[in-house]
Design a protein around this motif. Structure first.
Motif, short mmCIF file in Angstrom:
data_model
loop_
_atom_site.label_atom_id
_atom_site.label_comp_id
_atom_site.label_asym_id
_atom_site.label_seq_id
_atom_site.Cartn_x
_atom_site.Cartn_y
_atom_site.Cartn_z
N ALA A 132 -4.29 2.96 3.88
CA ALA A 132 -4.98 3.29 2.63
C ALA A 132 -5.39 4.74 2.61
CB ALA A 132 -6.19 2.38 2.45
N VAL A 171 0.84 -1.20 0.00
CA VAL A 171 0.00 0.00 0.00
C VAL A 171 0.87 1.25 0.00
CG1 VAL A 171 -1.66 1.33 1.34
CG2 VAL A 171 -1.99 -1.12 1.05
N VAL A 198 -5.62 -0.80 -3.64
CA VAL A 198 -5.76 -0.97 -2.19
C VAL A 198 -6.67 -2.14 -1.88
CG1 VAL A 198 -6.75 0.08 -0.13
CG2 VAL A 198 -5.18 1.39 -1.54
N THR A 206 -5.75 3.95 -7.40
CA THR A 206 -5.34 3.78 -6.01
C THR A 206 -6.32 2.89 -5.26
OG1 THR A 206 -4.31 5.96 -6.01
CG2 THR A 206 -4.78 5.00 -3.88
#
Length: 924
Positions: free
Chosen positions: A345, A188, A205, A201
């Motif tokens: 995250a 991550v 994640v 993204t």
């Protein structure tokens, strides 16, 4: 059950659990062993979820049969064992005594618990190393008083082994999960550094989280309007509604795009958002208000639901939602794990926002950097040329590409005509020579005065420029233009102009600055090109002057030398001693002056590029031996020793050389060594050196100023015991018309051109030459270094049959093929069978086979020189009687006749002289 059977079964259980320590327990096999240990009894193993107070049953045997059993809340007999943490044994659950005990322990039978209707029941707690209860091991029977103390002992023995195994397995699983979580966190973090789009993204994640926490549905909720705790209602027990955008990257087949949802006050999502704490819901169907979330991804299928806030700087920036289609699929530990990953995250998402802005800024900076690099490339290309026209044409083309314009033109100022002329354009539209009287334009005058570029957004505008400038730009076809002055110092050179021909364009201030940067470099390059052309012209005039003067000097000198020589030979009458002495001085002075003139001519030819060397692979020793003849004779007259140490032929490598110029190089170095030495001697040593990293692998390492590249080199070191050279003059002596000091000129004479010519000739051979002190002590040492090349392949010779047509065979040996062809042409029509070879060793073999009637040979040749050829012919009985004519650029009559030559001719030779000499030699 016999004691030995009990021990055997316990050992089997121990081995079974030992093999299961790293994996799952083989519950079915363990059950079979328990059936053997407790025949006829029911038994079960219950594992405790302490957070949720639920029991799972991996092993249940009732009346000898394995049966499945769903998890249940902590209840019944198992609850009493867990709460009291001690073994319990009920002899008869229907007896008054046991019923009293059960009531005291608050035991209420739960039919969902295995063997809940048994008469005899015995159970023990399973404890880990921290004495925390992790489960229950129990046996039961339909018969009262079915178990005794031995059964309790065996049950506790088995229970301790099961507890230890469960503890080890959980530790291993915990370590695996820890590593998996750590790896996920690292990944991550990598996403943070490498991804800029939200969607990318979020998708990455969620993919990484699935490695740790399996899910059937996942999405990320990002708040649209940031809410704070101030929006809480009634003191914080109920929270205000939150509007969020759902990015369901994991469900792209269902939710192709993100969508918005409003989560009402008091909802699980709003609680997680405002409290910054995760929430685990075992079954959403028991959650109040779930029906209000029908739009939520997979709302109808979800059972277990896990919400983890993405907290950054104590503020929730989003929520990760994980769901399973089965109830009770997540543990509290899973919520903690999800919370840990969600925080990381959150950093990733927040960084995606920041990086999105940062990358936009970086793209702007990178675009500027690329333009600067392009400017550097353009200016370096422009600066690398000293040709005026090439600078102009290259500049116009490169600037069109750099600024993405349709046309570029360069106009130079004509001081005499008081206007400017277009001298270069790209692409070529036939505007060369177009003139522009720009002095009347105010903006152009300001451009030169302020030294700044001007931008003309619309050429058709009446206020931008004057009529004359507009006519020129319209002639080119421009709609928009940017003009930059070409100025160096205080001198105005011209104008650099970029034009758009198809449409208008608003040039930016950044482009203005870039063009000014390029314009200054172009102006400098044009000035440098002009200066270079002036220098080249001046040098050419100097060379022509030297050549003309030298030619005019040689003409009377030839007469002076010729007549002096004739007078000394008493061709015009006898001379007395005084007359002979004076004429001898005149002759020597004339010859010395002629050699000086030859040096000047040689230097002028080299500097003007008229000298072309033909490099052929050869061994240097033959040229060294030829170069030694005259210096060695002069050394003997001065009583100097002359030591020569050459490599044996089989060890000497080949070098690329032109024998004529290499002979001149060696003679210059050897003449200097003898000239500047009055006592002692001269030493010539040849050696091979391999240079690696600037250092020699054996022998002395050349000085850095020698600038030898890595590879194999052949070195010739010429040492003397003469006057020596100061270290600070090691490079000065190689400059034209330079000697160490004036006293050297007065004492030894010379113009100071010999070493200058030598270094230039050596460089034409890709070699190096440098001066140093004599390692033996007094004097100096000059080193000639030539790169080693591959040996030439042995030529395939197609020889004619001897006397096939009755004509005499004439064999010519010369390393210069053009000389062979010239002699062949000179003898055209003569009654000779001509054979020409440019390799001396092959020629000697041919002489043995052909037995020629006459041999013509050059002197300076690779591998073997002319003297070696004559010696080999004389020593071979087959060829000893063949007459030999020497034809060379060197006048070696005395030595040639001494070696047995029938005639010595000097190149170039006249046809009639050559034919008559051959005829006379054959008659002898």
């Amino acid at each position: 059950m016999a004691a030995e059977n009990v021990l055997s079964t316990l050992n089997e259980i121990s081995e079974l659990l030992a093999y299961s320590s790293s994996y799952e327990i083989q519950w079915d096999e363990l059950g079979e062993r328990l059936k053997t240990l407790f025949p006829g009894a029911s038994c079960f193993v219950a594992l405790l979820n302490s957070t949720r107070e639920r029991l799972a049953f991996p092993l249940v045997i009732e009346r000898g049969t394995h049966i499945p059993c769903d998890p249940i809340p902590l209840s019944g007999f198992s609850r009493a064992v867990v709460q009291n943490g001690i073994p319990l044994y009920f002899v008869d659950t229907e007896s008054a005594e046991d019923r009293t005990r059960m009531a005291a322990l608050y035991i209420q039978a739960d039919e969902r618990e295995p063997a809940s209707d048994a008469r005899a029941w015995m159970g023990i707690p399973l404890k880990n190393r921290s004495h925390e209860i992790v489960g229950v091991l129990a046996i039961a029977s339909d018969m009262p008083a079915a178990f005794g103390d031995d059964d309790l002992t065996m049950l506790m023995t088995v229970g301790s082994q099961i507890s230890l195994t469960i503890t080890n397995i959980r530790l291993i699983q915990s370590e695996r999960e820890r590593r998996l979580i750590a790896g996920t966190l690292i990944e991550v973090s990598r996403i943070v550094a490498t991804t800029e789009r939200y969607e990318d993204t979020l998708e990455m994640v969620l993919e990484e989280i699935q490695r740790v926490l399996p899910y059937d549905s996942a999405c990320v909720l990002l708040p649209i309007v940031e809410a704070t705790a101030d929006t809480a209602v009634n003191g914080g027990d109920s929270y205000g509604a939150v509007r969020m955008r759902i990015y369901s990257a994991h469900e792209q087949d269902i939710f192709a795009e993100s969508f918005e949802m409003i989560f009402p006050a008091g909802n699980a999502v709003t609680q997680v958002f405002y409290t910054n704490q995760p929430m685990m819901i075992p079954d959403v169907r028991a959650l109040a208000g779930w029906d209000q979330l029908a739009k939520f991804p997979h709302a109808s299928e979800l059972r277990a639901w896990l919400l983890a806030p993405m907290v950054v700087n104590e503020r929730t920036t989003g929520i990760i939602s994980l769901g399973r289609f089965t109830a009770d699929a997540y543990r509290e530990e899973d919520a903690n794990t999800a919370f840990t990953l969600a925080r990381q995250a959150g950093v990733a998402v927040e960084n995606a926002r920041l990086q999105s802005r940062m990358r936009a800024h970086l793209r702007s900076l990178e675009q500027r950097a690329r333009r600067l690099m392009s400017i550097d490339r353009v200016t370096s290309i422009i600066a690398s040329s000293l040709n005026h026209d090439e600078v102009l044409s290259t500049t116009s083309q490169l600037l069109c590409e750099l600024f993405s314009v349709d046309h570029c033109s360069i106009t130079l100022i004509d001081d005499e005509a008081q206007d400017a002329m277009l001298v270069a354009e790209y692409p070529n539209q036939g505007n060369f020579g177009l003139r522009w009287g720009f002095n009347g334009n105010q903006r152009v005058r300001e451009m030169f005065h302020l030294n700044t570029a001007i931008i003309i957004d619309d050429v058709h505008s009446l206020i931008e420029i004057d009529d004359s400038a507009r006519r020129i730009l319209l002639r080119i076809g421009a709609h928009s233009a940017i003009l930059a002055p070409l100025i160096t110092g205080s001198k105005q050179i011209g104008i650099l102009s970029l034009q758009m021909l198809r449409e208008t364009r608003a040039f930016t201030n950044e482009e203005r600055e870039m063009l000014m940067t390029v314009a200054s470099q172009v102006a400098m390059a044009l000035i440098n090109a002009d200066l270079y052309e002036q220098a080249v012209s001046a040098n050419r005039l100097k060379s022509e002057f030297l050549a003309n003067v030298s030619h005019e000097l040689r003409t009377p000198l030839n007469s002076i030398i010729g007549y002096s020589d004739m007078l000394l030979s008493e061709f015009y009458g006898q001379l007395n001693q005084q007359q002979r002495d004076r004429l001898h001085r005149v002759l020597e002075s004339g010859r010395h002056l002629l050699s000086l003139i030859d040096d000047v001519l040689d230097l002028s030819k080299i500097e003007s590029g008229q000298v072309i060397v033909n490099l052929t692979p050869a061994q240097l020793s033959s040229v060294v031996r030829e170069a030694l003849r005259e210096p060695k004779a002069r050394a003997e007259l001065k009583n100097l020793t002359f030591d020569v140490d050459l490599l044996p032929p089989h060890e000497e490598p080949f070098v690329g050389m032109d024998t004529q110029f290499m002979l001149q190089i060696l003679e210059n170095l050897l003449d200097n060594a003898v000239k500047f030495t009055n006592e002692g001697g001269v030493t010539i040593k040849m050696r091979r050196a391999r240079i690696v990293g600037g250092a020699a692998q054996s022998g002395s390492t050349p000085p850095p100023r020698a600038n030898l590249t890595d590879g194999d080199w052949l070195l010739v070191e010429i040492s003397d015991t003469g006057v020596g050279i100061p270290k600070h003059d090691y490079e000065v002596i190689f400059e034209s018309f330079r000697q160490v000091d004036g006293s050297s000129v007065r004492q030894f004479g010379g113009t100071g051109l010999g070493l200058a010519i030598t270094r230039r000739l050596v460089m034409l051979h890709n070699g190096r030459v440098w001066a140093d002190e004599n390692p033996a002590g007094t004097g100096s040492m000059f080193t000639l270094a030539l790169p080693v090349v591959s040996a030439p392949a042995e030529p395939q010779i197609d020889l004619p049959e001897p006397n096939r047509d009755g004509k005499p065979i004439l064999l010519m040996i010369d390393d210069d093929v053009s000389s062979i062809e010239l002699v062949r042409d000179l003898l055209q029509g003569q009654p000779y069978q001509f054979v020409g070879l440019n390799t001396p060793t092959a020629a000697l073999k041919a002489a043995q086979k052909l037995k020629p009637d006459i041999v013509i040979t050059d002197i300076v040749m690779p591998t073997l020189d002319g003297w070696d050829v004559m010696r080999a012919l004389r020593d071979d009985p087959i060829t000893a009687g063949i007459p030999v004519i020497i034809l060379s650029t060197l006048d070696r009559r005395t030595q040639g006749f001494y070696m047995g030559a029938s005639a010595v001719l000097v190149k170039p030779v006249a046809r009639d002289v050559l034919i008559s000499t051959i005829q006379q030699s054959m008659r002898r």
